[in-house]
Design a protein around this motif. Structure first.
Motif, PDB file in Angstrom:
ATOM      1  N   UNK A 119       0.836  -1.199   0.000  1.00  0.00           N
ATOM      2  CA  UNK A 119       0.000   0.000   0.000  1.00  0.00           C
ATOM      3  C   UNK A 119       0.875   1.255   0.000  1.00  0.00           C
ATOM      4  N   UNK A 120       0.229   2.408  -0.059  1.00  0.00           N
ATOM      5  CA  UNK A 120       0.955   3.665   0.091  1.00  0.00           C
ATOM      6  C   UNK A 120       1.067   3.984   1.586  1.00  0.00           C
ATOM      7  N   UNK A 121       1.599   5.147   1.896  1.00  0.00           N
ATOM      8  CA  UNK A 121       1.751   5.544   3.300  1.00  0.00           C
ATOM      9  C   UNK A 121       0.496   6.206   3.858  1.00  0.00           C
ATOM     10  N   UNK A 122      -0.618   6.133   3.135  1.00  0.00           N
ATOM     11  CA  UNK A 122      -1.873   6.756   3.551  1.00  0.00           C
ATOM     12  C   UNK A 122      -2.391   6.105   4.837  1.00  0.00           C
ATOM     13  N   UNK A 123      -2.518   6.894   5.887  1.00  0.00           N
ATOM     14  CA  UNK A 123      -2.931   6.386   7.189  1.00  0.00           C
ATOM     15  C   UNK A 123      -4.348   5.833   7.168  1.00  0.00           C
ATOM     16  N   UNK A 124      -5.271   6.527   6.501  1.00  0.00           N
ATOM     17  CA  UNK A 124      -6.667   6.093   6.476  1.00  0.00           C
ATOM     18  C   UNK A 124      -6.806   4.752   5.761  1.00  0.00           C
ATOM     19  N   UNK A 125      -6.126   4.605   4.626  1.00  0.00           N
ATOM     20  CA  UNK A 125      -6.159   3.332   3.903  1.00  0.00           C
ATOM     21  C   UNK A 125      -5.549   2.235   4.769  1.00  0.00           C
ATOM     22  N   UNK A 126      -4.479   2.566   5.475  1.00  0.00           N
ATOM     23  CA  UNK A 126      -3.863   1.593   6.365  1.00  0.00           C
ATOM     24  C   UNK A 126      -4.846   1.093   7.407  1.00  0.00           C
ATOM     25  N   UNK A 127      -5.593   2.011   7.972  1.00  0.00           N
ATOM     26  CA  UNK A 127      -6.594   1.610   8.971  1.00  0.00           C
ATOM     27  C   UNK A 127      -7.687   0.750   8.362  1.00  0.00           C
ATOM     28  N   UNK A 128      -8.106   1.065   7.156  1.00  0.00           N
ATOM     29  CA  UNK A 128      -9.137   0.269   6.495  1.00  0.00           C
ATOM     30  C   UNK A 128      -8.640  -1.158   6.240  1.00  0.00           C
ATOM     31  N   UNK A 129      -7.375  -1.291   5.898  1.00  0.00           N
ATOM     32  CA  UNK A 129      -6.799  -2.609   5.679  1.00  0.00           C
ATOM     33  C   UNK A 129      -6.740  -3.401   6.982  1.00  0.00           C
ATOM     34  N   UNK A 130      -6.440  -2.721   8.063  1.00  0.00           N
ATOM     35  CA  UNK A 130      -6.440  -3.380   9.367  1.00  0.00           C
ATOM     36  C   UNK A 130      -7.859  -3.790   9.750  1.00  0.00           C
ATOM     37  N   UNK A 131      -8.829  -2.924   9.462  1.00  0.00           N
ATOM     38  CA  UNK A 131     -10.230  -3.260   9.731  1.00  0.00           C
ATOM     39  C   UNK A 131     -10.670  -4.476   8.919  1.00  0.00           C
ATOM     40  N   UNK A 132     -10.070  -4.645   7.733  1.00  0.00           N
ATOM     41  CA  UNK A 132     -10.418  -5.769   6.868  1.00  0.00           C
ATOM     42  C   UNK A 132      -9.822  -7.081   7.370  1.00  0.00           C
ATOM     43  N   UNK A 133      -8.940  -6.994   8.373  1.00  0.00           N
ATOM     44  CA  UNK A 133      -8.368  -8.199   8.957  1.00  0.00           C
ATOM     45  C   UNK A 133      -6.881  -8.384   8.760  1.00  0.00           C
ATOM     46  N   UNK A 134      -6.236  -7.458   8.047  1.00  0.00           N
ATOM     47  CA  UNK A 134      -4.781  -7.543   7.887  1.00  0.00           C
ATOM     48  C   UNK A 134      -4.099  -7.267   9.226  1.00  0.00           C
ATOM     49  N   UNK A 135      -3.036  -7.985   9.530  1.00  0.00           N
ATOM     50  CA  UNK A 135      -2.322  -7.803  10.786  1.00  0.00           C
ATOM     51  C   UNK A 135      -0.984  -7.104  10.587  1.00  0.00           C
ATOM     52  N   UNK A 136      -0.677  -6.737   9.355  1.00  0.00           N
ATOM     53  CA  UNK A 136       0.563  -6.024   9.041  1.00  0.00           C
ATOM     54  C   UNK A 136       0.340  -5.260   7.739  1.00  0.00           C
ATOM     55  N   UNK A 137       1.174  -4.239   7.506  1.00  0.00           N
ATOM     56  CA  UNK A 137       1.085  -3.443   6.288  1.00  0.00           C
ATOM     57  C   UNK A 137       2.462  -3.350   5.640  1.00  0.00           C
ATOM     58  N   UNK A 138       2.454  -3.156   4.320  1.00  0.00           N
ATOM     59  CA  UNK A 138       3.704  -2.990   3.576  1.00  0.00           C
ATOM     60  C   UNK A 138       3.638  -1.697   2.765  1.00  0.00           C
ATOM     61  N   UNK A 139       3.823  -0.544   3.433  1.00  0.00           N
ATOM     62  CA  UNK A 139       3.773   0.733   2.716  1.00  0.00           C
ATOM     63  C   UNK A 139       5.007   0.946   1.846  1.00  0.00           C
ATOM     64  N   UNK A 140       4.811   1.641   0.727  1.00  0.00           N
ATOM     65  CA  UNK A 140       5.946   1.920  -0.145  1.00  0.00           C
ATOM     66  C   UNK A 140       6.786   3.074   0.393  1.00  0.00           C
ATOM     67  N   UNK A 141       8.054   3.085  -0.008  1.00  0.00           N
ATOM     68  CA  UNK A 141       8.903   4.237   0.263  1.00  0.00           C
ATOM     69  C   UNK A 141       8.855   5.178  -0.930  1.00  0.00           C
ATOM     70  N   UNK A 142       8.756   4.590  -2.113  1.00  0.00           N
ATOM     71  CA  UNK A 142       8.664   5.314  -3.386  1.00  0.00           C
ATOM     72  C   UNK A 142       8.103   4.320  -4.396  1.00  0.00           C
ATOM     73  N   UNK A 143       7.703   4.788  -5.583  1.00  0.00           N
ATOM     74  CA  UNK A 143       7.198   3.853  -6.586  1.00  0.00           C
ATOM     75  C   UNK A 143       8.176   2.708  -6.874  1.00  0.00           C
ATOM     76  N   UNK A 144       7.615   1.555  -7.200  1.00  0.00           N
ATOM     77  CA  UNK A 144       8.387   0.329  -7.425  1.00  0.00           C
ATOM     78  C   UNK A 144       9.519   0.564  -8.427  1.00  0.00           C
TER      79      UNK A 144
END
Length: 271
Positions: free
Chosen positions: A139-164
């Protein structure tokens, strides 16, 4: 401090891994280079792309045998997927092929920046978690999206530092550090955009739990040497974080005491 370092380990979904470095397996100049890089980095997991490895034009004989010889846990990914249905189907196929419930969920929303599709990502993550997958969403570093992913049941996140594949390092330090500060108990692994070992060291100093590397290693002049350098940098950054860095100051402060200095060195004194 020594005991803290010895006990420190990366834990995801209740499982502990030997290293905080995760290593990708694509675009290496040869299988031997890949094998040497895995041996040098000693990663906690290696990622494999089902769609790329199953492509007869790019697959090399012996690839899977090589991974089995190293005995490193596999993290299949859904690289190249651009719809929820495609990502879910690819993950299900990967589970059958690699015999693992782990999946790095990639769902690309823009062909130019390869930025994740935030809406589709949450939907796909929810479906896969419900299906029993251990989902690590890219995912990106967007905090709100991160929270939504956690709400969906994810227990960890992989935010990007920059585009692949850009190797730019962290392009939004503020956003990434806010994500770390606001989600203090969530494992966060910086994935994509890191180019040199100092980038990995930096995010580990900020308290991130790990880094995932591919292009920065596979496209280096000497991949195994770079793999080892990244592993050392990640370890150094983690140790620095655990050690507790000094507070940054705006003005100079002498590191030696004033007591005992000649009187003419004191403010207002004269020789």
């Amino acid at each position: 401090m020594t005991s803290n370092l010895a006990a420190d380990s990366l834990t995801l979904y209740g499982e502990t891994f030997a290293s905080r470095v995760l290593l990708g397996t694509s675009r290496y100049p040869s299988l031997q280079s890949l094998s040497d890089s895995i041996a040098a980095a000693k990663p906690g997991m290696v990622t494999v792309a089902l769609r790329r490895q199953m492509n007869a034009d790019t697959a090399e004989a012996g690839f899977f045998d090589l991974l089995k010889r190293h005995g490193v846990p596999l993290l299949p990914n859904t690289a190249g997927c651009q719809s929820v249905a495609e990502a879910v189907t690819t993950a299900q196929m990967a589970r059958e092929v690699f015999e693992t419930d782990w999946i790095k969920l990639e769902l690309i929303g823009d062909d130019y920046t390869l930025q994740p599709d935030p809406i589709g990502l949450v939907e796909a993550a929810a479906k896969l978690v419900k299906d029993g997958f251990k989902v690590l969403p890219y995912c990106t570093e967007d905090l709100v999206i991160g929270r939504r992913l956690l709400d969906a049941g994810c227990e960890a996140l992989m935010p990007w530092g920059a585009p692949i594949g850009t190797g730019k390092g962290v392009v939004n330090p503020y956003g990434l550090r806010v994500l770390r500060e606001r989600l203090p108990d969530v494992p966060l692994i910086v994935d994509a955009g890191l180019g040199v070992p100092s980038h990995a060291c930096q995010v580990m100093e900020w308290g991130f739990d790990g880094v995932l590397l591919n292009t920065a290693v596979s496209q280096a002049t000497h991949p195994p040497v770079m793999a080892r350098a990244f592993a050392q940098a990640a370890e150094a950054g983690r140790s620095a974080y655990l050690a507790g860095p000094m507070a940054e100051r705006d003005s100079a402060q002498a590191s030696t005491p004033v007591v005992g200095m000649p009187f003419w060195h004191h403010a207002g004194g004269s020789a």
